[in-house]
Design a protein around this motif. Sequence first.
Motif, PDB file in Angstrom:
ATOM      1  N   ALA A 100       0.830  -1.116  -0.008  1.00 53.55           N
ATOM      2  CA  ALA A 100      -0.066   0.076   0.018  1.00 53.55           C
ATOM      3  C   ALA A 100       0.876   0.990  -0.012  1.00 53.55           C
ATOM      4  O   ALA A 100       0.630   2.077  -0.575  1.00 53.55           O
ATOM      5  CB  ALA A 100      -0.932   0.085   1.258  1.00 53.55           C
ATOM      6  N   SER A 103       2.385   1.734  -3.662  1.00 57.47           N
ATOM      7  CA  SER A 103       1.440   1.270  -4.698  1.00 57.47           C
ATOM      8  C   SER A 103       1.492   2.441  -5.850  1.00 57.47           C
ATOM      9  O   SER A 103       1.374   2.278  -7.040  1.00 57.47           O
ATOM     10  CB  SER A 103       0.074   1.273  -4.444  1.00 57.47           C
ATOM     11  OG  SER A 103      -0.476   2.377  -3.753  1.00 57.47           O
ATOM     12  N   HIS A 104       1.971   3.752  -5.556  1.00 51.21           N
ATOM     13  CA  HIS A 104       1.910   4.947  -6.309  1.00 51.21           C
ATOM     14  C   HIS A 104       3.186   4.853  -7.284  1.00 51.21           C
ATOM     15  O   HIS A 104       3.167   5.519  -8.332  1.00 51.21           O
ATOM     16  CB  HIS A 104       2.042   6.222  -5.386  1.00 51.21           C
ATOM     17  CG  HIS A 104       3.265   6.332  -4.698  1.00 51.21           C
ATOM     18  ND1 HIS A 104       3.319   5.738  -3.434  1.00 51.21           N
ATOM     19  CD2 HIS A 104       4.255   6.906  -4.710  1.00 51.21           C
ATOM     20  CE1 HIS A 104       4.346   6.013  -2.815  1.00 51.21           C
ATOM     21  NE2 HIS A 104       5.218   6.863  -3.851  1.00 51.21           N
ATOM     22  N   THR A 107       1.465   2.506 -10.220  1.00 53.13           N
ATOM     23  CA  THR A 107       0.461   3.084 -10.980  1.00 53.13           C
ATOM     24  C   THR A 107      -0.213   4.302 -10.422  1.00 53.13           C
ATOM     25  O   THR A 107       0.134   4.582  -9.226  1.00 53.13           O
ATOM     26  CB  THR A 107      -1.002   2.111 -10.774  1.00 53.13           C
ATOM     27  OG1 THR A 107      -1.845   2.671 -11.711  1.00 53.13           O
ATOM     28  CG2 THR A 107      -1.319   1.766  -9.608  1.00 53.13           C
ATOM     29  N   ASP A 108      -0.489   5.246 -11.503  1.00 54.12           N
ATOM     30  CA  ASP A 108      -1.366   6.668 -11.014  1.00 54.12           C
ATOM     31  C   ASP A 108      -2.811   6.170 -10.798  1.00 54.12           C
ATOM     32  O   ASP A 108      -3.471   7.099 -10.507  1.00 54.12           O
ATOM     33  CB  ASP A 108      -0.953   7.498 -12.053  1.00 54.12           C
ATOM     34  CG  ASP A 108       0.430   8.082 -12.166  1.00 54.12           C
ATOM     35  OD1 ASP A 108       1.082   8.018 -11.051  1.00 54.12           O
ATOM     36  OD2 ASP A 108       1.121   8.370 -13.202  1.00 54.12           O
ATOM     37  N   LEU A 110      -4.516   4.504  -8.830  1.00 48.74           N
ATOM     38  CA  LEU A 110      -5.173   4.357  -7.536  1.00 48.74           C
ATOM     39  C   LEU A 110      -4.214   4.390  -6.413  1.00 48.74           C
ATOM     40  O   LEU A 110      -2.877   4.232  -6.654  1.00 48.74           O
ATOM     41  CB  LEU A 110      -6.003   3.039  -7.480  1.00 48.74           C
ATOM     42  CG  LEU A 110      -5.083   1.536  -7.677  1.00 48.74           C
ATOM     43  CD1 LEU A 110      -4.180   1.094  -6.580  1.00 48.74           C
ATOM     44  CD2 LEU A 110      -6.150   0.385  -8.184  1.00 48.74           C
ATOM     45  N   THR A 111      -4.567   4.235  -5.395  1.00 51.28           N
ATOM     46  CA  THR A 111      -3.881   4.261  -3.959  1.00 51.28           C
ATOM     47  C   THR A 111      -4.636   2.870  -3.190  1.00 51.28           C
ATOM     48  O   THR A 111      -5.743   2.747  -3.393  1.00 51.28           O
ATOM     49  CB  THR A 111      -3.636   5.400  -3.176  1.00 51.28           C
ATOM     50  OG1 THR A 111      -5.181   5.811  -2.720  1.00 51.28           O
ATOM     51  CG2 THR A 111      -2.973   6.734  -3.875  1.00 51.28           C
ATOM     52  N   MET A 112      -3.674   2.442  -2.386  1.00 54.26           N
ATOM     53  CA  MET A 112      -4.123   1.378  -1.526  1.00 54.26           C
ATOM     54  C   MET A 112      -4.257   1.836   0.035  1.00 54.26           C
ATOM     55  O   MET A 112      -3.290   2.618   0.437  1.00 54.26           O
ATOM     56  CB  MET A 112      -3.373   0.136  -1.809  1.00 54.26           C
ATOM     57  CG  MET A 112      -3.396  -0.387  -2.960  1.00 54.26           C
ATOM     58  SD  MET A 112      -2.263  -2.077  -3.234  1.00 54.26           S
ATOM     59  CE  MET A 112      -2.943  -3.090  -1.902  1.00 54.26           C
ATOM     60  N   SER A 113      -5.246   1.184   0.715  1.00 54.19           N
ATOM     61  CA  SER A 113      -5.235   1.465   1.983  1.00 54.19           C
ATOM     62  C   SER A 113      -5.674   0.115   2.745  1.00 54.19           C
ATOM     63  O   SER A 113      -6.463  -0.658   2.434  1.00 54.19           O
ATOM     64  CB  SER A 113      -6.478   2.751   2.303  1.00 54.19           C
ATOM     65  OG  SER A 113      -6.594   2.713   3.755  1.00 54.19           O
ATOM     66  N   SER A 128      -8.098   7.207  -8.628  1.00 56.22           N
ATOM     67  CA  SER A 128      -8.109   8.511  -8.844  1.00 56.22           C
ATOM     68  C   SER A 128      -9.280   9.129  -9.740  1.00 56.22           C
ATOM     69  O   SER A 128      -9.823   8.307 -10.570  1.00 56.22           O
ATOM     70  CB  SER A 128      -6.867   8.784  -9.882  1.00 56.22           C
ATOM     71  OG  SER A 128      -6.883  10.151 -10.456  1.00 56.22           O
ATOM     72  N   ASP A 226      11.175   5.746  -3.996  1.00 52.32           N
ATOM     73  CA  ASP A 226      10.215   6.561  -3.702  1.00 52.32           C
ATOM     74  C   ASP A 226      10.607   8.064  -3.791  1.00 52.32           C
ATOM     75  O   ASP A 226       9.699   8.950  -4.094  1.00 52.32           O
ATOM     76  CB  ASP A 226       9.569   6.044  -2.434  1.00 52.32           C
ATOM     77  CG  ASP A 226       8.259   6.722  -2.130  1.00 52.32           C
ATOM     78  OD1 ASP A 226       7.385   6.941  -3.039  1.00 52.32           O
ATOM     79  OD2 ASP A 226       8.085   7.210  -0.911  1.00 52.32           O
ATOM     80  N   THR A 230       9.144  11.129  -6.167  1.00 51.30           N
ATOM     81  CA  THR A 230       8.297  12.310  -5.758  1.00 51.30           C
ATOM     82  C   THR A 230       9.059  13.535  -5.818  1.00 51.30           C
ATOM     83  O   THR A 230       8.301  14.549  -5.334  1.00 51.30           O
ATOM     84  CB  THR A 230       7.866  11.932  -4.307  1.00 51.30           C
ATOM     85  OG1 THR A 230       8.842  11.759  -3.468  1.00 51.30           O
ATOM     86  CG2 THR A 230       6.997  10.615  -4.225  1.00 51.30           C
TER      87      THR A 230
END
Length: 338
Positions: A100, A103-104, A107-108, A110-113, A128, A226, A230
């Motif tokens: 989670a 995950s970014h 892919t752009d 979605l995000t995971m929780s 998104s 990461d 970013t």
Amino acid sequence: MQDYQKRLSLNVLAYAVQKNTDPAQLCHLSGIELDTLKSESSPSLTVQQINALWLNATELSKDSFFGLHFGESLQVAALGVVGELIRHSQTIGEALTQAAAFSHLITDLLTMSVNRCGQSFTIQFIPSAENQASSPLVFRQMMDFFMAFTLHEVDGLILQKIRPISVRMPVELADLPEYIRVLRCQSIQNATDYALEFDSRFWDELILTADYELQAVLLRKVSALDEAHTTKTSLSERINNFLLANAYLGVPTLDAIAANLNVSSRSLQRKLQEEGVTYQQLTDSIRKSLALHYLQTGQHPVKEVSYILGYNELSAFNRAFRRWTGTTPVSYQKGQLL
């Protein structure tokens, strides 16, 4: 930095080939050069190219469940160092938490929780809004993929087929049997969100490949990736790269590029001003570079080049080209072909 989205796209292509799809045709229809896709040093794929790849792979494979079946087949090793980090986590809960967190990078879309509560824990896939609206078919395929992939990779970590307690996702009644089969759950609720719920006893299940020392090394490596991912380049550079990567689509308006970057036109103008440049200057620079390229190849008449670059009238292109070079497009092209 490794391009994880390109890596995933390569796996989309490979799976489509397994479904008897011609890779050359798939790449051509998606506006992608196969050699570019395979080269780590080449520019990242654009959102349009990634979407086109998924759309054409679904259509050419004649599999309306392409994303679901792709997720069922893909191995976690396909995610590179991120996948290795997941494999060498200590427990299922830790692996999912790591997945989670990063995950970014994959892919752009979605995000995971991951949330643990009482007798169960839930993995939520949060899409998104921008990607959800862009192409409903592509969006569905990609969401199906991530849900199926997440479930089936947990199996590989502990060599046990885990069955969710419940699944929440938008699903048509006619499609329900296939989702039940792949997601191994009789309780699939037609909902507006996307979630997999599991019995909490799996949370502390030890992973067979767990290696604490290697995990620490991998975590440092992924964290560095990461951070690099970013770290923002200048806005003007990002726009310049986008315009070059999407040159085959023409030069978009200020409003269109602002929408792509998910900012307002006014905000985009203000941020560019802070960098000492205007959108007009950026597009002029791109148009000049493209005009010189197209005219040098000799494959396009001047009128066609003018149209490709978004000029409504040939006279406007002539004036702009004379401003850039001091000569006319016709004279320049003739000089290149001598």
